[in-house]
Design an enzyme around this catalytic site. Sequence first.
Site, mmCIF file in Angstrom:
data_model
loop_
_atom_site.group_PDB
_atom_site.id
_atom_site.type_symbol
_atom_site.label_atom_id
_atom_site.label_comp_id
_atom_site.label_asym_id
_atom_site.label_seq_id
_atom_site.Cartn_x
_atom_site.Cartn_y
_atom_site.Cartn_z
ATOM 1 N N CYS D 136 32.323 83.286 44.232
ATOM 2 C CA CYS D 136 33.716 83.219 44.657
ATOM 3 C C CYS D 136 33.850 82.363 45.909
ATOM 4 O O CYS D 136 33.182 82.609 46.906
ATOM 5 C CB CYS D 136 34.289 84.600 44.928
ATOM 6 S SG CYS D 136 36.033 84.480 45.370
ATOM 7 N N ASN D 198 33.113 78.496 38.326
ATOM 8 C CA ASN D 198 34.116 79.164 39.142
ATOM 9 C C ASN D 198 34.990 78.067 39.752
ATOM 10 O O ASN D 198 34.735 76.880 39.543
ATOM 11 C CB ASN D 198 33.437 79.996 40.237
ATOM 12 C CG ASN D 198 34.281 81.218 40.600
ATOM 13 O OD1 ASN D 198 35.495 81.109 40.758
ATOM 14 N ND2 ASN D 198 33.656 82.375 40.716
HETATM 15 C C1 LIG Z 1 44.012 83.537 40.546
HETATM 16 C C2 LIG Z 1 42.556 83.435 40.202
HETATM 17 C C3 LIG Z 1 41.722 84.500 40.471
HETATM 18 C C4 LIG Z 1 40.364 84.432 40.161
HETATM 19 N N1 LIG Z 1 39.565 85.499 40.401
HETATM 20 C C5 LIG Z 1 38.267 85.476 40.011
HETATM 21 C C6 LIG Z 1 37.438 86.602 40.122
HETATM 22 O O1 LIG Z 1 37.873 87.670 40.573
HETATM 23 N N2 LIG Z 1 36.134 86.507 39.740
HETATM 24 C C7 LIG Z 1 35.623 85.347 39.205
HETATM 25 O O2 LIG Z 1 34.442 85.318 38.838
HETATM 26 N N3 LIG Z 1 36.395 84.250 39.059
HETATM 27 C C8 LIG Z 1 37.705 84.283 39.447
HETATM 28 N N4 LIG Z 1 38.490 83.173 39.263
HETATM 29 C C9 LIG Z 1 37.903 81.956 38.689
HETATM 30 C C10 LIG Z 1 38.151 81.879 37.186
HETATM 31 O O3 LIG Z 1 37.536 82.954 36.536
HETATM 32 C C11 LIG Z 1 37.642 80.550 36.601
HETATM 33 O O4 LIG Z 1 36.260 80.468 36.806
HETATM 34 C C12 LIG Z 1 38.309 79.357 37.233
HETATM 35 O O5 LIG Z 1 39.663 79.616 37.489
HETATM 36 C C13 LIG Z 1 38.208 78.090 36.366
HETATM 37 O O6 LIG Z 1 38.849 78.237 35.133
HETATM 38 P P1 LIG Z 1 40.374 77.779 34.841
HETATM 39 O O7 LIG Z 1 40.511 76.383 35.347
HETATM 40 O O8 LIG Z 1 40.545 77.921 33.382
HETATM 41 O O9 LIG Z 1 41.258 78.712 35.602
HETATM 42 C C14 LIG Z 1 39.850 83.255 39.581
HETATM 43 C C15 LIG Z 1 40.702 82.172 39.309
HETATM 44 C C16 LIG Z 1 42.044 82.248 39.611
HETATM 45 C C17 LIG Z 1 42.910 81.083 39.299
#
Ligand SMILES: Cc1cc2nc3c(=O)[nH]c(=O)nc-3n(C[C@H](O)[C@H](O)[C@H](O)COP(=O)(O)O)c2cc1C
Lengths: 264, 264, 309, 309
Positions: D136, D198
């Site tokens: 994170c 992430n």
């Molecule tokens: C609002 C938000 C909260 C997130 N919280 C977490 C989390 O709690 N744990 C985690 O491993 N990744 C978290 N992520 C990362 C996502 O799981 C993912 O890896 C990242 O957003 C990339 O994918 P995307 O572009 O499809 O959103 C979060 C992403 C967003 C946008």
Amino acid sequence: MKLLSGEIISNEKCGKGLYKIEVFSPYICRNANAGQFVNVKCSPDGILDPLLRRPFSIYNVEKEYNVFSILYLEKGKGTKFLSDLKKGSNLNFAGPLGSSISIGDRSKNFLLVGGGIGIAPLYFLARTLIQKGKNIFFAAGFKDNNFIEWSGELTRLGINYRIFTEDGSWGDEGLATDFVKENIKKYKNYKIYCCGPRDMLISMQDILAGKKISVTALLEERMACGVGVCRGCAVKIKDGNGSFVYKTVCKDGPAFDLMEVIFD
Amino acid sequence: MKLLSGEIISNEKCGKGLYKIEVFSPYICRNANAGQFVNVKCSPDGILDPLLRRPFSIYNVEKEYNVFSILYLEKGKGTKFLSDLKKGSNLNFAGPLGSSISIGDRSKNFLLVGGGIGIAPLYFLARTLIQKGKNIFFAAGFKDNNFIEWSGELTRLGINYRIFTEDGSWGDEGLATDFVKENIKKYKNYKIYCCGPRDMLISMQDILAGKKISVTALLEERMACGVGVCRGCAVKIKDGNGSFVYKTVCKDGPAFDLMEVIFD
Amino acid sequence: MIEGSGINLSVNLGRIKLKNPVVTCSGTFSSGLEYSEFYDVSILGAVTTKSFSFVSRAGNPPPRIWETTCGMLNSIGLQNEGIDFFIKNHLPKIKSLGAKIILSIFGDDPGEFKKIAREVKKVESSLLAVELNLSCPNVKEGGIAFSSMPAEVEKITEAVCKILEIPLIVKLSPNSDSIIESAIRAKCGGAEAVSIINSIVGTAIDIDTFKPRLGNVTGGMSGPAIKPIALAKVYFLAKADILPIIGMGGIYDWRDAVEFLVAGASAVGVGTANFVDYEAGKKIIEGIRNYLSKKGINDINKIIGKAIC
Amino acid sequence: MIEGSGINLSVNLGRIKLKNPVVTCSGTFSSGLEYSEFYDVSILGAVTTKSFSFVSRAGNPPPRIWETTCGMLNSIGLQNEGIDFFIKNHLPKIKSLGAKIILSIFGDDPGEFKKIAREVKKVESSLLAVELNLSCPNVKEGGIAFSSMPAEVEKITEAVCKILEIPLIVKLSPNSDSIIESAIRAKCGGAEAVSIINSIVGTAIDIDTFKPRLGNVTGGMSGPAIKPIALAKVYFLAKADILPIIGMGGIYDWRDAVEFLVAGASAVGVGTANFVDYEAGKKIIEGIRNYLSKKGINDINKIIGKAIC
Ligand SMILES: Cc1cc2nc3c(=O)[nH]c(=O)nc-3n(C[C@H](O)[C@H](O)[C@H](O)COP(=O)(O)O)c2cc1C
Ligand SMILES: Cc1cc2nc3c(=O)[nH]c(=O)nc-3n(C[C@H](O)[C@H](O)[C@H](O)COP(=O)(O)OP(=O)(O)OC[C@H]3O[C@@H](n4cnc5c(N)ncnc54)[C@H](O)[C@@H]3O)c2cc1C
Ligand SMILES: Cc1cc2nc3c(=O)[nH]c(=O)nc-3n(C[C@H](O)[C@H](O)[C@H](O)COP(=O)(O)OP(=O)(O)OC[C@H]3O[C@@H](n4cnc5c(N)ncnc54)[C@H](O)[C@@H]3O)c2cc1C
Ligand SMILES: Cc1cc2nc3c(=O)[nH]c(=O)nc-3n(C[C@H](O)[C@H](O)[C@H](O)COP(=O)(O)O)c2cc1C
Ligand code: FES
Ligand code: FES
């Protein structure tokens, strides 16, 4: 709550950068309550700029016609897109979102205090209160007379109201909150609902501090999901132990007990 | 070449996904020559999806009216945006880009071979050749009869032409290149210009191999800048030493000696 | 409009003096000749040329461009005609246009950098600075840039520094953890400033043919999509306060440019935006001036690094 | 429509069997309850929950969201009610909806991971897998994630592996060079798969107030803008062939999902897209099925890694 597409019945200018859009949606008309909002996709199909949906309060619901409306100000690219949408095309939105304002039977008198576009959700609330036979006073404050064309809608509600403008170009010169402050004794047995800019809400907190008058504020916060999953729209709310918790505007709110909100 | 904004005079459908857009631009009308193109911003002001400009051949120039036009097929989000543009609104484009086709005085006879939307730049070329009193034969090949509505424009040129379709639904069944192959002896003293899909250009190379007929092809390549600075639109061109150099479609081209192009 | 009005737009990055903080990014403006048809490129703080190597390079096989959502991938592979060609053909022309020039150079090893520097030596008085491109992501598939090897950064900078008297800028890559360390080494080697960021390694695949969209498999991502990433890199490097920064990556309009300045860049590079708005450089200078004027700020240096806390 | 039709959509990531390759990304789907109002979330390969820590966490100060060009920054800071709350409140509900669950967990140190694992142990038979969020970007300003310390990755994975019998997924960060090394260490520690990527560290600044747009200064960037970067990371890790990959980062529609599969991911995560299209997960599954059907491919495994050369 549902992901919906509804035909745009009208989308008209009613002030500088101020528009009202009417959308056909039996589902929203059946299910929406005052305080709730819709989350609107503000780009054409397949285009991702702007990416995130835009939240807008439900401004009015006309059950007879299965039409709800949004009153909005053109601010940036999302609302620019909205204002260009033509009657007959479709709006992609999700709703109703957020928790409904529950209007108890006990309270009879309601003071609504709106600042700028903050009057939008209060309008729906006013209509709901009228249906329940409540007594309403609406104090609305604006920068200037830009909302003057809109005010016809307020007049038609047939409730008592007063308009305040900062530049005195319409209604009384001054702030709606100053009016509330001066007349607060009159409103001891009222429930207060307010919506408007942060500074207005802070003034209301000051005015009502220690007054034991129930006051609910409708808050705004930048949103990602709009449905309570991302925790993006957090606001600080007192938790009773002298500390605070983060609550979500989109799901726990937008309506909160104003005296519990921590602005910092 | 200039960055320009011109009023859209018309933007009409003339086939499935096929449109012609006419734009007011004295500058383009004064300066554009056959073979050149314009690079069009295909998103509203302030919106960046799609990001890059889209290149389109100049299809026609009407000096009397200061209007030029583009003939285009709706493919993806850029051309979708274009097709939604309304008459009276403005097109943001840059041009004329690319090098002009220079028509020497020596050649009298011209064979134009177009495949699909590849006919667009050849149309402008044909009009230019007509003005110079040249003799032209236009062989146009299509998948089906989607361009049939367009063909009125071809007829009005008053030149000799033949239409080929792969499914035989319009004109002769077959490929324009097969026609060229069978009749190649007739065209010994012609200059050939061709534009169309890669496979068509490769066929033309095969047909003309060792024939000493001058043949120019108008190439397409994905572009970023469109003005020769990024080297993104590289094509392999023989360099005489048995090796090759990369040339740019946007600046060195789009017109190249077809026999020098290396497709791999 | 651009000059005058009592607002100071000039910035110094060590010995490098720019009349305004807007330069072009290497590889996105060629040597400025094409864009001079759209506006007077001498109004720019400087024109950064594309990267030249000692001898000409053919570049990578096409396709070299792929558009992504609000960004683009390129795998040009440093196609260029070699440093001599620049000196003989481009330099006189761009000088005659009155533009200030930052010459970007690139070599496969310290030896090539030295050879180029010796050629550049002959014309160094015509140049404002030399930028060492130590960070092109396009040379090999996922190839390692010098920029991720801090010791190499120092070695190359030092070698070139011994040859040239004009200031050196070192261009670093976002594709490794080592920006801060590399910047320190660049400083040790004698650099005057760093440019960040070069493009970010990315790729795209055709789901019909299962082939990569770029001839070189991966490419460098640039454009508005990458702005927040570039801005964070600038912010952290500025906070570390090692060398003045030319900030770049996704700048599209004057607001973006101001954001980079506020984040700690002393100058900004306009790259991909040139492809979309051929007058981007000019508009950004005007926009910055208007912004300062509206805010009542009479010197751009007052906003540089304002966000750093 | 989703089931049947003779096309196999099921994939195995080691011991993790998914009926189709589409999972949700942690933090973008909560525990699936909200979205179950939009569609039947049991059709998903799995629901990955947001990351839970041992005790509840307040998260970062607002503002927590900033929209960027075709992407977004978040600095939620792992706000969550603690693992016990998940077990007591969310788990029974989401189980009753029939969804397969990947539980994401997060700790400040190996000790906290162990404590969480011991709690999870009690309900592990209800879970498909546990994902260790070692990446994170939002905990400290520019804070270092475990994921950039390969030795830590192994230590934590091993510790949790000793406690739990269900498969472990390790979620890695794009913000460091060490994805491949970390994946190797995750494997050594006993992980079954890795999730990448992430979000990417980014920032945005208000040019009127000179303050960062996010309460936490920097945030994690996600959404379509980052897709090419994520895809390149997946491609290189898949090529290295260490562990099966759940690929994510910018996936918006089925085309993007297929692109990740072709690049070598065995499953895909849908994140930010859920915020824009509440039915994204469902549409992506349908889209993949239609794509395979049109191409005449009867098994999704035939396209996984097809682009790797
Ligand atoms: C609002 C938000 C909260 C997130 N919280 C977490 C989390 O709690 N744990 C985690 O491993 N990744 C978290 N992520 C990362 C996502 O799981 C993912 O890896 C990242 O957003 C990339 O994918 P995307 O572009 O499809 O959103 C979060 C992403 C967003 C946008
Ligand atoms: C619960 C709620 C109800 C609202 N009701 C109304 C209404 O009835 N009428 C109306 O005109 N406006 C309303 N707003 C504000 C409205 O959402 C913003 O004006 C709109 O999102 C601006 O989008 P834009 O693209 O035009 O502007 P931009 O400035 O380009 O938006 C950029 C980003 O900031 C966000 N944003 C901008 N302003 C606000 C804001 N005030 N609150 C939350 N996010 C914001 C956008 O959603 C977007 O992510 C409401 C906001 C909330 C949270
Ligand atoms: C010199 C030149 C002249 C052209 N003239 C015409 C014309 O007269 N009429 C016409 O209909 N089309 C013409 N094209 C093709 C036209 O540029 C593409 O159809 C258009 O860019 C598709 O954009 P899109 O957003 O709709 O499609 P998308 O598929 O969404 O485009 C994605 C990306 O691919 C690029 N691209 C897609 N197709 C092509 C292509 N065939 N050539 C180059 N880049 C492409 C786009 O520019 C964009 O960067 C020409 C192309 C070139 C290079
Ligand atoms: C087509 C193209 C070619 C580039 N060529 C070079 C180059 O030769 N040398 C270099 O240092 N950077 C090169 N870059 C990187 C840019 O200079 C810049 O660092 C990067 O694109 C980020 O800025 P932007 O998002 O504004 O484009 C190139 C970028 C693009 C898009
Ligand atoms: S916007 Fe996602 S929780 Fe409120
Ligand atoms: S598109 Fe940039 S050189 Fe041709």
